[in-house]
Each structure stands twice: as structure tokens, then as C-alpha cells.
Design a protein around this motif. Structure first.
Motif, short mmCIF file in Angstrom:
data_model
loop_
_atom_site.label_atom_id
_atom_site.label_comp_id
_atom_site.label_asym_id
_atom_site.label_seq_id
_atom_site.Cartn_x
_atom_site.Cartn_y
_atom_site.Cartn_z
N ASN A 109 0.63 -1.18 0.16
CA ASN A 109 -0.04 -0.02 -0.02
C ASN A 109 0.83 1.48 0.12
OD1 ASN A 109 -2.51 -1.40 0.15
ND2 ASN A 109 -2.12 -1.70 2.32
N GLY A 110 2.12 1.16 -0.49
CA GLY A 110 3.16 2.43 -0.34
C GLY A 110 3.80 2.39 1.04
N TRP A 111 4.39 3.64 1.14
CA TRP A 111 5.23 3.97 2.31
C TRP A 111 4.10 3.96 3.66
CZ3 TRP A 111 10.01 3.16 2.69
CH2 TRP A 111 10.94 3.17 1.38
N LYS A 112 4.56 3.45 4.66
CA LYS A 112 3.96 3.53 6.06
C LYS A 112 4.96 3.67 7.03
CE LYS A 112 -0.28 1.83 4.72
NZ LYS A 112 -1.37 2.50 5.18
N ILE A 113 4.25 4.37 8.11
CA ILE A 113 5.36 4.93 9.23
C ILE A 113 5.23 3.62 10.22
CG2 ILE A 113 5.47 6.59 11.17
CD1 ILE A 113 3.81 8.48 9.38
N LYS A 114 6.63 3.45 10.48
CA LYS A 114 6.69 2.22 11.35
C LYS A 114 7.33 2.73 12.98
CE LYS A 114 8.86 -2.27 11.51
NZ LYS A 114 7.59 -3.19 11.53
N HIS A 115 8.02 3.72 12.70
CA HIS A 115 8.31 4.06 13.98
C HIS A 115 8.71 5.70 14.15
CE1 HIS A 115 11.02 3.09 17.51
NE2 HIS A 115 11.44 4.25 17.30
N TYR A 116 8.10 6.37 15.11
CA TYR A 116 8.07 7.94 15.25
C TYR A 116 8.51 8.22 16.39
CZ TYR A 116 7.02 12.71 14.23
OH TYR A 116 7.18 14.09 14.08
N VAL A 117 9.39 9.29 16.70
CA VAL A 117 9.91 9.93 17.65
C VAL A 117 9.51 11.43 17.66
CG1 VAL A 117 11.82 10.03 19.29
CG2 VAL A 117 11.48 8.03 17.98
N LEU A 118 8.75 11.87 18.78
CA LEU A 118 8.80 13.37 18.88
C LEU A 118 9.44 13.78 20.03
CD1 LEU A 118 7.19 16.03 17.78
CD2 LEU A 118 5.55 15.43 19.49
N SER A 119 10.50 14.72 19.68
CA SER A 119 11.34 15.38 21.04
C SER A 119 11.13 16.95 20.83
CB SER A 119 12.70 14.96 20.68
OG SER A 119 12.81 13.85 20.57
N MET A 120 11.14 17.41 22.16
CA MET A 120 11.08 19.01 22.35
C MET A 120 12.43 19.27 22.21
SD MET A 120 8.11 19.55 25.21
CE MET A 120 8.38 21.08 25.35
N THR A 121 12.68 20.39 21.61
CA THR A 121 14.06 20.83 21.58
C THR A 121 14.26 22.04 22.75
OG1 THR A 121 13.58 22.66 20.22
CG2 THR A 121 14.07 20.82 18.98
N VAL A 122 15.61 21.89 23.26
CA VAL A 122 16.07 22.84 24.48
C VAL A 122 17.48 23.53 24.01
CG1 VAL A 122 16.75 22.83 26.61
CG2 VAL A 122 15.11 21.05 26.10
N PRO A 123 17.08 24.81 24.05
CA PRO A 123 18.37 25.60 23.66
C PRO A 123 19.48 25.30 24.70
CG PRO A 123 16.37 26.80 23.84
CD PRO A 123 15.96 25.67 24.31
N ASN A 124 20.64 25.09 24.21
CA ASN A 124 21.87 24.77 25.07
C ASN A 124 22.05 25.54 26.35
OD1 ASN A 124 22.48 22.43 23.50
ND2 ASN A 124 23.78 23.77 22.10
N ASP A 125 21.69 26.87 25.98
CA ASP A 125 21.89 27.88 27.38
C ASP A 125 21.00 28.01 28.27
OD1 ASP A 125 20.09 29.29 25.64
OD2 ASP A 125 20.92 31.21 25.79
#
Length: 164
Positions: A126-142
């Protein structure tokens, strides 16, 4: 005979590159549509973009879901039309040489400000499928020390649970 060999090589490489570009376009369309389906609260479309054994990892350390668990988490949000809106700012897509697996990373504009998504896709009938997804918040280094202070009590408890 020797002049044909470089020509065949060039044609093969060109076809292969075009094929990868086409797959990248398909993957970008899938991911863009997936994010739009979430924003529009189209749960069936959203879930159908994922494999049956998909994994979704959210921003909280406790958010590790298989597809059924993620559906149970997401359904109330979709039912109430209070979903999330992730707008891609940039995305990098990589396709395996056999065109059966792809992986990506993306920067997203979200209600949490900039987040990073990454994942693995597989090619199916059926075409491309998402098998694994990771969502992360970014944090400015400082600002890392400030964020660490905020989450220390909560995450120390989680860490101690793993150390038993």
C-alpha cells in the motif's frame, strides 16, 4: 565496447537517483499529509499512515506506545477536535538502496514551539507506511540547566523505577 560501459553506468546511476527522488517526494507527501490529518482530526487517515506494528514515542519519558496504545491515547483528542498541529520547517529523508526502508528527521513548528520528529518508514503493498516515530522537544543549550531543574524530581522517580 569500452565507451558503452561508462554510458550504461551513467544511465543506471541517473535512473537510481531519479527513483530515490521520487520515493523522497512520496515520503514527504505522506508525512505532510499525516501531520495535516492530525491537525484536521482525521483519526482513521492518521492511523492508516502507520504500520500495524508501529511505535510512537512522545515527548514525555513515559510515552512509548504501540499503535493500539497510541490510538487509545489520541482518540479523545481527535474526537473532541482538539488535536495537535505540526508544521514541518525542514525534513531530511534517506532511502535504503533496496527502496524498502526509509528514515527521516524533521524540525516542526508546534504548539510546544520547535520540536524534532524522526522516524522509520517501510514500503508495503500500500506504499510507504510509518513504522516508528519519535517526537522530541528541543531545548536551547543555554537553557538546559533551567529545564533540568524543572524535570529533575519527576524524572528521578522514573529513573529509580528502572534501577530496581
Amino acid at each position: 565496447m569500452n565507451s558503452i560501459t561508462p554510458l550504461l553506468f551513467f544511465i543506471t546511476v541517473s535512473i537510481f537517483a531519479q527513483s530515490k527522488d521520487q520515493e523522497t517526494q512520496k515520503i514527504n507527501l505522506l508525512m505532510n499529509t499525516w501531520h495535516k490529518d492530525a491537525a484536521a482530526a482525521r483519526l482513521d487517515n492518521y492511523l492508516n499512515s502507520m504500520t500495524d506494528d508501529a511505535v510512537y514515542i512522545g515527548t514525555d519519558a513515559t510515552e512509548y506506545w504501540n499503535k493500539k496504545q497510541f490510538e487509545a491515547f489520541a482518540k479523545p483528542y481527535f474526537d473532541s477536535k482538539k488535536t495537535w498541529s505540526f508544521r514541518p520547517l525542514e525534513r531530511h529523508v534517506y532511502v535504503s538502496n533496496d527502496h524498502k526502508t526509509a528514515w527521516f528527521d524533521e524540525l516542526l513548528s508546534t504548539q510546544m514551539k520547535i520540536c524534532r520528529g524522526s522516524g522509520v518508514l517501510v514500503y508495503s503493498k500500500n506504499g510507504w507506511k510509518i513504522k516508528h516515530y519519535v517526537l522530541s522537544m528541543t531545548v536551547p543549550n543555554d537553557k538546559s540547566n533551567e529545564v533540568i531543574k524543572i524535570k529533575t524530581d519527576i524524572e528521578d522517580k522514573i529513573i529509580s523505577g528502572f534501577n530496581k
